[in-house]
Design an enzyme around this catalytic site. Structure first.
Site, PDB file in Angstrom:
ATOM      1  N   ARG A  64       0.814  -1.214   0.000  1.00  0.00           N
ATOM      2  CA  ARG A  64       0.000   0.000   0.000  1.00  0.00           C
ATOM      3  C   ARG A  64       0.849   1.265   0.000  1.00  0.00           C
ATOM      4  NH1 ARG A  64      -5.290  -0.822   2.862  1.00  0.00           N
ATOM      5  NH2 ARG A  64      -5.514  -3.033   2.972  1.00  0.00           N
ATOM      6  N   HIS A 209      10.265 -21.125   9.631  1.00  0.00           N
ATOM      7  CA  HIS A 209      11.654 -20.729   9.357  1.00  0.00           C
ATOM      8  C   HIS A 209      12.662 -21.521  10.192  1.00  0.00           C
ATOM      9  CE1 HIS A 209      11.231 -18.107  12.890  1.00  0.00           C
ATOM     10  NE2 HIS A 209      12.541 -18.029  12.916  1.00  0.00           N
ATOM     11  N   LYS A 213      16.984 -23.311   9.394  1.00  0.00           N
ATOM     12  CA  LYS A 213      18.210 -23.058  10.173  1.00  0.00           C
ATOM     13  C   LYS A 213      19.192 -24.206   9.944  1.00  0.00           C
ATOM     14  CE  LYS A 213      15.847 -20.461  13.839  1.00  0.00           C
ATOM     15  NZ  LYS A 213      16.388 -19.138  14.038  1.00  0.00           N
ATOM     16  N   HIS A 271       7.156 -24.330  15.430  1.00  0.00           N
ATOM     17  CA  HIS A 271       8.607 -24.530  15.547  1.00  0.00           C
ATOM     18  C   HIS A 271       8.967 -25.689  16.473  1.00  0.00           C
ATOM     19  CE1 HIS A 271       8.613 -20.779  13.539  1.00  0.00           C
ATOM     20  NE2 HIS A 271       8.560 -19.990  14.584  1.00  0.00           N
ATOM     21  N   LYS A 371       9.271 -15.793  26.324  1.00  0.00           N
ATOM     22  CA  LYS A 371       9.866 -14.484  26.058  1.00  0.00           C
ATOM     23  C   LYS A 371      10.334 -13.898  27.385  1.00  0.00           C
ATOM     24  CE  LYS A 371       7.380 -13.425  21.815  1.00  0.00           C
ATOM     25  NZ  LYS A 371       8.475 -13.757  20.863  1.00  0.00           N
TER      26      LYS A 371
END
Ligand code: BG6
Length: 521
Positions: A64, A209, A213, A271, A371
């Site tokens: 955009r 992803h 690795k 993952h 986290k």
């Protein structure tokens, strides 16, 4: 004096990709977004530096933003300067910049001609560069736009009819889908169904992803290219396995997404279940993509379901409260920008998992991710059983450390084997030592980023490192009873942990009640 090339550089020069990628146009929806800026454009640039981008490649960002081609090139350069593993090379940059262009378009499901500007641009670019129309469409957009974008591609006739899109048909159209695919089993199936109306499964590349690795790919090499580990990888010799993915960062600017997700959806469903599949799978009979993916799926299908009150016994969730990051005070999750002050989203989760198959019967797998933990550290550790309590292990007050194979996914990539050794001297005293391999010191150089490998694989048409529909859905099927239990529970059921600590005490109790301890990382 010229620098001696590292072993990695020498091996990399000797390596030719197994199959040459064909000339292609990479269309990135969300081309001016964060993922393109941080990961995709730097990855494509590094492929260019390595001479791995197919000749005449064209990269078209769609978004955009009111960018023209030059502004988009500046945006790409900025991303590369900030996030690429290798800096801008002034000789290589102009030829790369030349491949990059931008089209301003917004995906609006109701607007029939939303992709018309993209169509005209693709015609021009493909004509100018002599491209035959092979295209990769990358959905780097919020999940709510996956289906509208795919429908627009179909409406604009950018994708050949499914019955003509065989594996060998040219030009090809391939689709890359980012996670999250859905937020539960039903929504994942809905997205998959809608995509399947336009693309065949072999044209769809679902990214996880972690599979790109280097260290994750090395799990299969470690297990199946060495004869010392595989005979031990079963319930006879293995006491338990731990998988940790710890992050020091908090939620950052992603509260919008994360509030709806939480650690179980964000990290475990994808993952961590992939890491678990890689460490636990049977040896595939070939490296053909579906053979490898079939074996991984078997693991997901053998996971013992955790449902009802087993959830309370086998799963711990937590949310970070205010604390410290490297000595610096940081706020709690509920105080982060965009997070509800009464949020019950989990930022930490630990689980005890069993795989009900012949190889792993009775071996607990302990998994944790969070986290705002003390550091960034991802590791799989395989803990062997103790030696019998005789000879060197006869002292009940000082048992020997069992052998542990630890695979460091990141950082300081490598693996180590903890073994017992005699301390030099006249007495027999046993001491735990490490046989330790570090990628950095052995190979030198910097390994390719996950996105480099994954983008190249899509260009050559190799889907081994991508998630097949059945695996995504098997992951969701397994986590659903946990999500259901949590949504039926009261908000105050979520324990807090101080930022900078290793998670809630309940997670220690989870593993200690099974007679084990989390490995110190
Ligand atoms: C992403 C998650 O998939 O993986 C993030 O959405 C997480 O929340 C990230 O931070 C971790 O990836 P890496 O490669 O930094 O370990």
């Amino acid at each position: 004096m010229a620098e001696t090339p590292s072993l990695f550089d020498r091996l990399a020069v000797a390596e030719t990709p197994p199959v040459a990628a064909e000339p292609v146009t990479v269309v990135i929806f969300g081309g001016a977004g964060d993922l393109a800026h941080r990961k995709l454009l730097p990855a494509l640039y590094n492929l260019h530096l390595d001479g791995l981008l197919p000749p005449r490649t064209s990269i078209v960002g769609v978004g955009r933003k009111e960018f023209d081609d030059n502004k988009y090139r500046a945006f790409a350069k900025d991303g590369i300067e900030k996030f690429s593993r290798r800096p801008i090379d002034e000789h290589a940059w102009p030829t790369f910049a030349d491949t990059v262009s931008f089209v301003n378009a917004s995906i609006d499901d109701t607007e029939d001609r939303a992709l018309a500007p993209l169509g005209s641009r693709l015609d021009i670019v493909e004509h100018e560069r002599g491209l035959s129309g092979n295209r990769i469409y990358y959905l780097a957009v919020p999940p709510a736009l996956f289906v509208p974008t795919v429908r627009q591609l179909n409406r604009a006739r950018f994708v050949p009819p499914r019955d003509q899109a065989t594996r060998d048909a040219r030009p090809f159209a391939r689709l890359i889908v980012e996670k999250p695919i859905g937020r539960d089993l039903q929504s994942a199936c809905d997205i998959d169904d809608a995509i399947a109306e336009v693309f065949n499964e072999h044209q769809i590349y679902r990214i996880d992803h972690y599979l790109g690795k280097e260290t994750v790919q090395n799990i299969l090499v470690l297990r199946f290219a060495n004869s010392i580990f595989e005979p031990l990888f079963n319930q006879k010799y293995i006491d338990h396995v731990q998988i940790t993915v710890a992050e020091a960062e908090g939620v950052g600017t992603r509260a919008n997404y994360y509030e709806q997700a939480g650690a179980l959806r964000d990290m475990v469903q994808n993952h961590m279940l992939q890491l678990l599949s890689m460490i636990a799978m049977e040896p595939p009979h070939s490296l053909e993509s579906d053979v490898v993916r079939d074996e991984k799926l078997e693991v997901l299908q053998s996971l013992r379901p955790i449902a009802g009150d087993r959830v309370d016994a086998q799963v711990v969730r937590g949310q970070y409260a205010a604390g410290f990051d490297l000595g610096k005070p940081v706020s709690g999750y509920r105080q982060e920008p965009g997070v509800s002050p009464t949020s019950t989203t989990e930022t930490y989760v630990a689980l005890q998992i069993f795989i009900d198959n012949w190889r792993w019967a009775g071996v607990p797998f302990f998994i944790r991710t969070g986290k705002r933990l003390p550091k960034r550290a991802s590791e799989i550790s395989v803990h062997l059983k103790e030696v019998p309590p005789i000879l060197f292990n006869a002292n009940p007050n000082g048992p020997l450390d069992p052998n542990v194979l630890s695979i460091r996914i990141q950082p300081d990539e490598g693996f180590a084997l903890g073994i017992s050794s005699k301390i030099p001297g006249p007495r027999v005293r046993v001491y735990p030592v490490q046989m330790d391999f570090h990628y950095g010191s052995t190979f030198g150089g910097t390994s390719p980023e996950a996105y480099e490998r994954l983008l190249l694989d899509v260009m050559v048409g190799d889907s081994t490192l991508f998630m097949r529909r059945d695996a995504v859905e098997a992951g969701w099927r397994w986590v659903m009873p946990i999500l259901d239990r949590w949504s039926a529970q009261k908000a105050d059921a979520i324990p807090a942990y101080a930022a900078g600590s290793w998670g809630p005490e309940e997670a220690d109790r989870l593993i200690e009640s099974a007679g084990r301890q989390w490995r110190a990382l």
